[in-house]
Write an enzyme that holds these catalytic residues in place. Structure first.
Site, PDB file in Angstrom:
ATOM      1  N   ASP A 152       0.865  -1.178   0.000  1.00 42.29           N
ATOM      2  CA  ASP A 152       0.000   0.000   0.000  1.00 42.29           C
ATOM      3  C   ASP A 152       0.899   1.225   0.000  1.00 42.29           C
ATOM      4  O   ASP A 152       1.524   1.558   1.020  1.00 42.29           O
ATOM      5  CB  ASP A 152      -0.904  -0.011   1.244  1.00 42.29           C
ATOM      6  CG  ASP A 152      -1.798   1.227   1.300  1.00 42.29           C
ATOM      7  OD1 ASP A 152      -1.610   2.147   0.473  1.00 42.29           O
ATOM      8  OD2 ASP A 152      -2.676   1.272   2.174  1.00 42.29           O
ATOM      9  N   ASN A 160       3.056   5.659 -11.386  1.00 39.93           N
ATOM     10  CA  ASN A 160       1.749   5.642 -12.049  1.00 39.93           C
ATOM     11  C   ASN A 160       0.576   5.511 -11.087  1.00 39.93           C
ATOM     12  O   ASN A 160      -0.494   6.062 -11.349  1.00 39.93           O
ATOM     13  CB  ASN A 160       1.747   4.473 -13.054  1.00 39.93           C
ATOM     14  CG  ASN A 160       0.354   4.100 -13.497  1.00 39.93           C
ATOM     15  OD1 ASN A 160      -0.251   4.778 -14.325  1.00 39.93           O
ATOM     16  ND2 ASN A 160      -0.189   3.018 -12.933  1.00 39.93           N
ATOM     17  N   TYR A 196      -7.513  16.268  -6.179  1.00 43.93           N
ATOM     18  CA  TYR A 196      -6.914  15.407  -7.211  1.00 43.93           C
ATOM     19  C   TYR A 196      -6.177  16.262  -8.252  1.00 43.93           C
ATOM     20  O   TYR A 196      -5.024  15.975  -8.599  1.00 43.93           O
ATOM     21  CB  TYR A 196      -7.996  14.557  -7.886  1.00 43.93           C
ATOM     22  CG  TYR A 196      -7.454  13.754  -9.053  1.00 43.93           C
ATOM     23  CD1 TYR A 196      -6.615  12.657  -8.838  1.00 43.93           C
ATOM     24  CD2 TYR A 196      -7.762  14.099 -10.372  1.00 43.93           C
ATOM     25  CE1 TYR A 196      -6.104  11.930  -9.909  1.00 43.93           C
ATOM     26  CE2 TYR A 196      -7.256  13.373 -11.439  1.00 43.93           C
ATOM     27  CZ  TYR A 196      -6.422  12.298 -11.207  1.00 43.93           C
ATOM     28  OH  TYR A 196      -5.901  11.581 -12.261  1.00 43.93           O
ATOM     29  N   LYS A 248      -2.158  16.294  -9.287  1.00 42.65           N
ATOM     30  CA  LYS A 248      -1.659  16.049 -10.650  1.00 42.65           C
ATOM     31  C   LYS A 248      -0.857  17.245 -11.159  1.00 42.65           C
ATOM     32  O   LYS A 248       0.060  17.084 -11.961  1.00 42.65           O
ATOM     33  CB  LYS A 248      -2.820  15.685 -11.570  1.00 42.65           C
ATOM     34  CG  LYS A 248      -3.448  14.335 -11.221  1.00 42.65           C
ATOM     35  CD  LYS A 248      -2.507  13.198 -11.575  1.00 42.65           C
ATOM     36  CE  LYS A 248      -2.443  12.095 -10.582  1.00 42.65           C
ATOM     37  NZ  LYS A 248      -1.569  10.983 -10.979  1.00 42.65           N
ATOM     38  N   THR A 275     -10.108   2.766 -17.821  1.00 47.81           N
ATOM     39  CA  THR A 275      -9.422   1.965 -16.792  1.00 47.81           C
ATOM     40  C   THR A 275     -10.442   1.705 -15.664  1.00 47.81           C
ATOM     41  O   THR A 275     -11.635   1.913 -15.862  1.00 47.81           O
ATOM     42  CB  THR A 275      -8.219   2.756 -16.201  1.00 47.81           C
ATOM     43  OG1 THR A 275      -8.736   3.900 -15.497  1.00 47.81           O
ATOM     44  CG2 THR A 275      -7.237   3.220 -17.263  1.00 47.81           C
TER      45      THR A 275
HETATM   46  N1  LIG Z   1      -8.075   6.844 -16.207  1.00 43.52           N
HETATM   47  C1  LIG Z   1      -8.041   8.149 -16.463  1.00 43.52           C
HETATM   48  O1  LIG Z   1      -8.987   8.733 -17.062  1.00 43.52           O
HETATM   49  C2  LIG Z   1      -6.827   8.951 -16.059  1.00 43.52           C
HETATM   50  C3  LIG Z   1      -6.677  10.235 -16.605  1.00 43.52           C
HETATM   51  C4  LIG Z   1      -5.573  10.989 -16.253  1.00 43.52           C
HETATM   52  C5  LIG Z   1      -4.614  10.486 -15.390  1.00 43.52           C
HETATM   53  N2  LIG Z   1      -4.774   9.233 -14.863  1.00 43.52           N
HETATM   54  C6  LIG Z   1      -3.739   8.733 -13.943  1.00 43.52           C
HETATM   55  O2  LIG Z   1      -3.299   7.470 -14.375  1.00 43.52           O
HETATM   56  C7  LIG Z   1      -2.760   6.748 -13.259  1.00 43.52           C
HETATM   57  C8  LIG Z   1      -3.255   5.317 -13.322  1.00 43.52           C
HETATM   58  O3  LIG Z   1      -4.666   5.313 -13.132  1.00 43.52           O
HETATM   59  P1  LIG Z   1      -5.633   4.351 -13.949  1.00 43.52           P
HETATM   60  O4  LIG Z   1      -6.519   5.199 -14.742  1.00 43.52           O
HETATM   61  O5  LIG Z   1      -4.864   3.277 -14.613  1.00 43.52           O
HETATM   62  O6  LIG Z   1      -6.516   3.798 -12.730  1.00 43.52           O
HETATM   63  P2  LIG Z   1      -6.861   2.322 -12.211  1.00 43.52           P
HETATM   64  O7  LIG Z   1      -7.240   1.437 -13.329  1.00 43.52           O
HETATM   65  O8  LIG Z   1      -7.831   2.544 -11.098  1.00 43.52           O
HETATM   66  O9  LIG Z   1      -5.465   1.831 -11.626  1.00 43.52           O
HETATM   67  C9  LIG Z   1      -4.909   2.422 -10.469  1.00 43.52           C
HETATM   68  C10 LIG Z   1      -3.725   1.594 -10.016  1.00 43.52           C
HETATM   69  O10 LIG Z   1      -3.182   2.204  -8.829  1.00 43.52           O
HETATM   70  C11 LIG Z   1      -3.082   1.210  -7.821  1.00 43.52           C
HETATM   71  N3  LIG Z   1      -3.264   1.792  -6.486  1.00 43.52           N
HETATM   72  C12 LIG Z   1      -4.341   2.485  -6.025  1.00 43.52           C
HETATM   73  N4  LIG Z   1      -4.172   2.787  -4.725  1.00 43.52           N
HETATM   74  C13 LIG Z   1      -2.966   2.271  -4.363  1.00 43.52           C
HETATM   75  C14 LIG Z   1      -2.235   2.234  -3.148  1.00 43.52           C
HETATM   76  N5  LIG Z   1      -2.715   2.805  -2.028  1.00 43.52           N
HETATM   77  N6  LIG Z   1      -1.043   1.614  -3.127  1.00 43.52           N
HETATM   78  C15 LIG Z   1      -0.572   1.003  -4.238  1.00 43.52           C
HETATM   79  N7  LIG Z   1      -1.198   1.018  -5.426  1.00 43.52           N
HETATM   80  C16 LIG Z   1      -2.383   1.629  -5.479  1.00 43.52           C
HETATM   81  C17 LIG Z   1      -4.196   0.218  -8.129  1.00 43.52           C
HETATM   82  O11 LIG Z   1      -3.872  -1.067  -7.638  1.00 43.52           O
HETATM   83  P3  LIG Z   1      -4.429  -1.732  -6.298  1.00 43.52           P
HETATM   84  O12 LIG Z   1      -5.870  -1.328  -6.154  1.00 43.52           O
HETATM   85  O13 LIG Z   1      -4.223  -3.190  -6.555  1.00 43.52           O
HETATM   86  O14 LIG Z   1      -3.555  -1.204  -5.224  1.00 43.52           O
HETATM   87  C18 LIG Z   1      -4.123   0.181  -9.656  1.00 43.52           C
HETATM   88  O15 LIG Z   1      -3.118  -0.715 -10.075  1.00 43.52           O
HETATM   89  C19 LIG Z   1      -3.192   7.522 -12.014  1.00 43.52           C
HETATM   90  O16 LIG Z   1      -2.074   8.232 -11.494  1.00 43.52           O
HETATM   91  C20 LIG Z   1      -4.234   8.498 -12.520  1.00 43.52           C
HETATM   92  O17 LIG Z   1      -4.244   9.692 -11.777  1.00 43.52           O
HETATM   93  C21 LIG Z   1      -5.863   8.466 -15.191  1.00 43.52           C
END
Ligand SMILES: NC(=O)c1ccc[n+]([C@@H]2O[C@H](COP(=O)([O-])OP(=O)(O)OC[C@H]3O[C@@H](n4cnc5c(N)ncnc54)[C@H](OP(=O)(O)O)[C@@H]3O)[C@@H](O)[C@H]2O)c1
Length: 273
Positions: free
Chosen positions: A66, A91, A156, A160, A191
């Site tokens: 975590d 990430n 958030y 970022k 995602t």
């Molecule tokens: N999706 C979008 O529209 C979007 C847009 C802009 C930026 N982003 C950025 O992209 C990045 C990845 O997000 P995503 O969209 O791929 O979201 P996602 O599918 O929800 O994946 C998030 C990842 O972060 C991990 N995570 C969450 N809390 C955690 C913790 N406390 N410790 C360790 N790992 C943790 C989760 O794994 P576990 O739950 O297994 O820990 C998962 O692997 C983020 O930084 C997000 O801000 C996303």
């Protein structure tokens, strides 16, 4: 993507159990790079380890940690002791949209710890060895919502903006040292992000109809690594353009307009339980 192998060692990817992080791991393994996966859900990491090892001739390790916990970085360092980390991908992250005064303070703290503190401390832990070796790379995952102030995702968006500034600053410090730094600003990407924010599966599906795929975001980032300090998804480019040509209050009002629609959807999701 032959250039990814030049960094040597493992690519340590946080948030590798889902979304963009999992696609980073898949692309890196396909390029012949050993992967070190970090997230909380161990079963997911184990499953991905098996997938990558069976498809590609690479070594894959994982640590279920975590990253918002007090001793998170020490846990990751202990798990990676003795391994060379050639690429660090910061990430892992989550959002918690809605009116600022309604969001839980504990969740805000967790978000700041995960989205800001963990990347800073992981970079501090792994970058000195890269600088000494004169080769290595760091990827910072920011967001379109980090480009301008973001009403209804105030904390958030601020995390970022921090990531964008932090990644950019390290690029500025390390240009020419052999350590490459690239910051990606994804826009809406399909995602698990929206569901982890409290939207229902069907609301997320609806929103993701016009979104980028996680694979696209991971691919354009890895393609840009070593060439571009900042990589923008298509809609992030529009946001960056608006930020350049409009005064800050104007761009903030514009962001408020489309975040209001997301806020309404979230209210409905919360009311539906
Ligand atoms: N999706 C979008 O529209 C979007 C847009 C802009 C930026 N982003 C950025 O992209 C990045 C990845 O997000 P995503 O969209 O791929 O979201 P996602 O599918 O929800 O994946 C998030 C990842 O972060 C991990 N995570 C969450 N809390 C955690 C913790 N406390 N410790 C360790 N790992 C943790 C989760 O794994 P576990 O739950 O297994 O820990 C998962 O692997 C983020 O930084 C997000 O801000 C996303």
């Amino acid at each position: 993507m032959e250039h990814l192998k030049k960094y040597g060692g493992y690519a340590l990817i946080t948030g590798a159990s889902a979304g963009i992080g999992r696609e980073f791991a898949r692309l890196l393994a396909a390029a012949g790079v050993d992967c070190f996966l970090v997230a909380r859900r161990e079963a997911r990491l184990q499953e991905l380890q098996q997938e990558l090892e069976s498809k590609h001739q690479v070594r894959v390790k994982y640590a279920a940690v975590d990253l918002a916990a007090e001793d998170a970085i020490a846990q990751v360092q202990a798990a990676a002791a003795g391994d060379t980390i050639g690429i660090l991908i910061n990430n892992a992250g989550f959002g918690d949209g809605g009116e600022f005064q309604t969001r839980a303070p504990e969740r805000m703290e967790e978000m700041i710890r995960l989205n800001c503190l963990a990347p800073v401390l992981l970079s501090r832990a792994f970058m000195p060895a890269m600088i000494e070796r004169k080769r290595g790379a760091m990827i910072m995952v920011s967001s379109a919502l980090g480009i301008a102030p973001c009403p209804f995702e105030a904390v958030y968006g601020a995390t970022k903006a921090f990531d964008l500034s932090f990644g950019g600053a390290l690029w500025g410090e390390l240009e020419g040292t052999g350590v490459d730094v690239t910051t990606i600003c994804p826009a809406l990407t399909e995602t698990e992000f929206m569901v982890s924010e409290g939207f229902t599966e069907s609301q997320a599906k609806q929103a993701y109809r016009r979104s980028d795929s996680a694979e696209l975001i991971a691919r354009i980032t890895l393609e840009g690594l070593g060439k571009q300090p900042f990589v923008y998804a298509k809609d992030s480019k529009k946001m960056a353009m608006a930020r350049r040509v409009m005064p800050l209050p104007g761009v903030t009002r514009m962001v408020r307009g489309f975040m209001k629609r997301a806020k309404t959807a979230r209210r409905e999701a919360e009311a539906a339980g």
